[in-house]
Write a protein that holds these residues in place. Structure first.
Motif, PDB file in Angstrom:
ATOM      1  N   ILE A   1       0.863  -1.291  -0.089  1.00 29.34           N
ATOM      2  CA  ILE A   1      -0.015  -0.021   0.085  1.00 29.34           C
ATOM      3  C   ILE A   1       0.831   1.338  -0.018  1.00 29.34           C
ATOM      4  N   PRO A   2       0.488   2.333  -0.542  1.00 25.00           N
ATOM      5  CA  PRO A   2       1.208   3.679  -0.520  1.00 25.00           C
ATOM      6  C   PRO A   2       1.960   3.956   0.792  1.00 25.00           C
TER       7      PRO A   2
ATOM      8  N   TYR B   1      -8.381  -2.079  -8.083  1.00 27.10           N
ATOM      9  CA  TYR B   1      -7.152  -1.403  -6.928  1.00 27.10           C
ATOM     10  C   TYR B   1      -7.288   0.086  -7.204  1.00 27.10           C
ATOM     11  N   LEU B   2      -7.237   0.543  -8.426  1.00 31.70           N
ATOM     12  CA  LEU B   2      -7.286   1.925  -8.865  1.00 31.70           C
ATOM     13  C   LEU B   2      -8.475   2.734  -8.046  1.00 31.70           C
ATOM     14  N   ARG B   3      -9.556   2.197  -8.395  1.00 33.11           N
ATOM     15  CA  ARG B   3     -10.730   2.893  -8.085  1.00 33.11           C
ATOM     16  C   ARG B   3     -10.876   2.728  -6.500  1.00 33.11           C
ATOM     17  N   THR B   4     -10.238   1.701  -5.919  1.00 37.34           N
ATOM     18  CA  THR B   4     -10.623   1.396  -4.381  1.00 37.34           C
ATOM     19  C   THR B   4      -9.543   2.591  -3.693  1.00 37.34           C
ATOM     20  N   MET B   5      -8.608   2.776  -4.154  1.00 35.67           N
ATOM     21  CA  MET B   5      -7.509   3.668  -3.573  1.00 35.67           C
ATOM     22  C   MET B   5      -7.629   5.119  -3.978  1.00 35.67           C
ATOM     23  N   GLY B   6      -8.589   5.342  -5.037  1.00 33.30           N
ATOM     24  CA  GLY B   6      -8.723   6.817  -5.410  1.00 33.30           C
ATOM     25  C   GLY B   6      -7.726   7.244  -6.461  1.00 33.30           C
ATOM     26  N   ILE B   7      -6.962   6.426  -7.259  1.00 24.60           N
ATOM     27  CA  ILE B   7      -6.032   6.664  -8.249  1.00 24.60           C
ATOM     28  C   ILE B   7      -6.562   6.758  -9.662  1.00 24.60           C
ATOM     29  N   PRO B   8      -6.674   7.966 -10.182  1.00 25.15           N
ATOM     30  CA  PRO B   8      -7.321   8.062 -11.561  1.00 25.15           C
ATOM     31  C   PRO B   8      -6.862   7.057 -12.572  1.00 25.15           C
ATOM     32  N   LEU B   9      -7.745   6.618 -13.467  1.00 23.10           N
ATOM     33  CA  LEU B   9      -7.214   5.854 -14.279  1.00 23.10           C
ATOM     34  C   LEU B   9      -7.348   6.637 -15.587  1.00 23.10           C
TER      35      LEU B   9
ATOM     36  N   PRO C   1      -1.116 -12.266 -20.274  1.00 18.55           N
ATOM     37  CA  PRO C   1      -0.302 -11.549 -19.208  1.00 18.55           C
ATOM     38  C   PRO C   1      -0.481  -9.930 -19.594  1.00 18.55           C
ATOM     39  N   VAL C   2      -0.919  -9.314 -18.756  1.00 15.52           N
ATOM     40  CA  VAL C   2      -1.242  -7.790 -18.829  1.00 15.52           C
ATOM     41  C   VAL C   2      -0.575  -6.928 -17.598  1.00 15.52           C
ATOM     42  N   ILE C   3      -0.421  -5.634 -18.030  1.00  7.96           N
ATOM     43  CA  ILE C   3       0.359  -4.475 -16.856  1.00  7.96           C
ATOM     44  C   ILE C   3      -0.464  -3.427 -17.136  1.00  7.96           C
ATOM     45  N   VAL C   4      -0.485  -2.675 -15.968  1.00  2.00           N
ATOM     46  CA  VAL C   4      -0.981  -1.377 -15.856  1.00  2.00           C
ATOM     47  C   VAL C   4       0.291  -0.482 -15.392  1.00  2.00           C
ATOM     48  N   ILE C   5       0.622   0.678 -16.269  1.00  3.35           N
ATOM     49  CA  ILE C   5       1.814   1.250 -15.884  1.00  3.35           C
ATOM     50  C   ILE C   5       1.183   2.756 -15.509  1.00  3.35           C
ATOM     51  N   ASN C   6       1.862   3.794 -14.562  1.00  2.00           N
ATOM     52  CA  ASN C   6       1.701   5.141 -14.245  1.00  2.00           C
ATOM     53  C   ASN C   6       2.011   6.086 -15.457  1.00  2.00           C
ATOM     54  N   GLU C   7       1.732   7.059 -15.188  1.00  2.16           N
ATOM     55  CA  GLU C   7       1.867   8.323 -16.212  1.00  2.16           C
ATOM     56  C   GLU C   7       3.399   8.558 -16.400  1.00  2.16           C
ATOM     57  N   THR C   8       4.060   8.667 -15.370  1.00  3.11           N
ATOM     58  CA  THR C   8       5.435   8.955 -15.620  1.00  3.11           C
ATOM     59  C   THR C   8       6.214   7.995 -16.471  1.00  3.11           C
ATOM     60  N   MET C   9       5.769   6.656 -16.420  1.00  8.96           N
ATOM     61  CA  MET C   9       6.371   5.772 -17.089  1.00  8.96           C
ATOM     62  C   MET C   9       6.018   5.698 -18.760  1.00  8.96           C
TER      63      MET C   9
ATOM     64  N   ILE D   1      -3.268   3.012 -17.976  1.00 10.52           N
ATOM     65  CA  ILE D   1      -2.138   4.050 -17.608  1.00 10.52           C
ATOM     66  C   ILE D   1      -2.946   4.771 -16.612  1.00 10.52           C
ATOM     67  N   ALA D   2      -2.326   4.592 -15.299  1.00 11.35           N
ATOM     68  CA  ALA D   2      -2.904   5.301 -14.112  1.00 11.35           C
ATOM     69  C   ALA D   2      -1.916   6.513 -13.718  1.00 11.35           C
ATOM     70  N   ALA D   3      -2.548   7.462 -13.013  1.00 12.96           N
ATOM     71  CA  ALA D   3      -2.325   8.702 -12.558  1.00 12.96           C
ATOM     72  C   ALA D   3      -0.962   8.354 -11.728  1.00 12.96           C
ATOM     73  N   ASP D   4      -0.183   9.334 -11.416  1.00 13.12           N
ATOM     74  CA  ASP D   4       1.108   9.118 -10.727  1.00 13.12           C
ATOM     75  C   ASP D   4       0.569   9.185  -9.253  1.00 13.12           C
ATOM     76  N   SER D   5       1.111   8.546  -8.262  1.00 16.25           N
ATOM     77  CA  SER D   5       0.843   8.705  -6.952  1.00 16.25           C
ATOM     78  C   SER D   5       2.146   8.287  -5.963  1.00 16.25           C
ATOM     79  N   LYS D   6       1.929   8.628  -4.948  1.00 12.84           N
ATOM     80  CA  LYS D   6       3.062   8.425  -4.033  1.00 12.84           C
ATOM     81  C   LYS D   6       3.248   7.267  -3.595  1.00 12.84           C
ATOM     82  N   ILE D   7       4.519   6.458  -3.580  1.00 18.20           N
ATOM     83  CA  ILE D   7       4.923   5.027  -3.421  1.00 18.20           C
ATOM     84  C   ILE D   7       5.383   4.899  -2.056  1.00 18.20           C
TER      85      ILE D   7
END
Length: 202
Positions: free
Chosen positions: A35-36, A71-79, A95-103, A130-136
């Motif tokens: 979790i963040p 996960y993104l919707r639950t944590m409030g991270i914009p898609l 196999p699939v993957i989601v990346i963030n905006e910075t990547m 592609i998800a919005a950037d968030s603190k890790i």
């Protein structure tokens, strides 16, 4: 969940999620390896055709998380583009993957990341979102490349359960029994509201 196989573990997580979603005070549910701003955050490497690291090698450093559907919707991270993981992203599916905006902007500046294929965890995976950037790791960090992989394709038996709810206290009281009803050997540790978790980072 203390499961013997990934298939059993995913089934237990799915049952817990369904039981929680059946409550009128729950809006979204998901699981994740980390979790963040918390424990479990990990680094990883990906190979992207046409890109090399500072040493001239194909291994590009990223932050990584293994997450369940919603996960993104639950944590409030914009898609920002594409889609989240769903129950159809199984261990036996593509196999699939989601990346963030910075990547996405760093390696696909022309905006064509969706549908691209990269090597992650030793296998080729297609970028579907592609998800919005968030603190890790910390509130002070600059955005870094992040990859999310589906829990069903990279199962982790010890994982965090996230619940977005209008009544956190009621869910916290009910949570142990909900988890035990899905798996009698499972235990709940450190259940708390997100505000309390973030307070440690402050």
């Amino acid at each position: 969940p203390n499961a013997k196989t990934a298939e059993q573990g995913v089934a237990i997580q799915s049952e817990v999620s369904q039981r929680l979603r059946a409550r009128g005070d729950v809006e979204a549910v998901s699981f994740a390896l980390s979790i963040p701003l918390g424990q479990g955050t990990r680094g990883g490497f990906v190979n992207i055709p046409g890109h090399k690291n500072e040493q001239g090698r194909p291994n590009l450093s990223v932050r990584a998380n293994t997450v369940g559907p919603d996960y993104l919707r639950t944590m409030g991270i914009p898609l920002l583009q594409g889609r989240e993981f769903t129950a159809q992203d199984r261990g036996d599916s593509q196999p699939v993957i989601v990346i963030n905006e910075t990547m996405a902007t760093r390696y696909w500046p022309n905006g064509n990341a969706i549908g691209a294929t990269i090597e992650s965890d030793g296998r080729m995976a297609t970028i579907v979102g592609i998800a919005a950037d968030s603190k890790i790791r910390s509130l002070a960090e600059s955005p870094v490349p992040v990859v999310y992989t589906p829990m069903a394709q990279s199962f982790e038996p010890k994982s965090y359960l996230q619940v977005r709810t209008r009544d956190p206290n009621a869910v916290l009281r009910a949570l142990p029994e909900i988890v035990r009803s899905a798996d009698a050997s499972a235990a709940v540790y450190g259940a708390a509201q997100l505000e309390r978790h973030i307070s440690f980072a402050l």
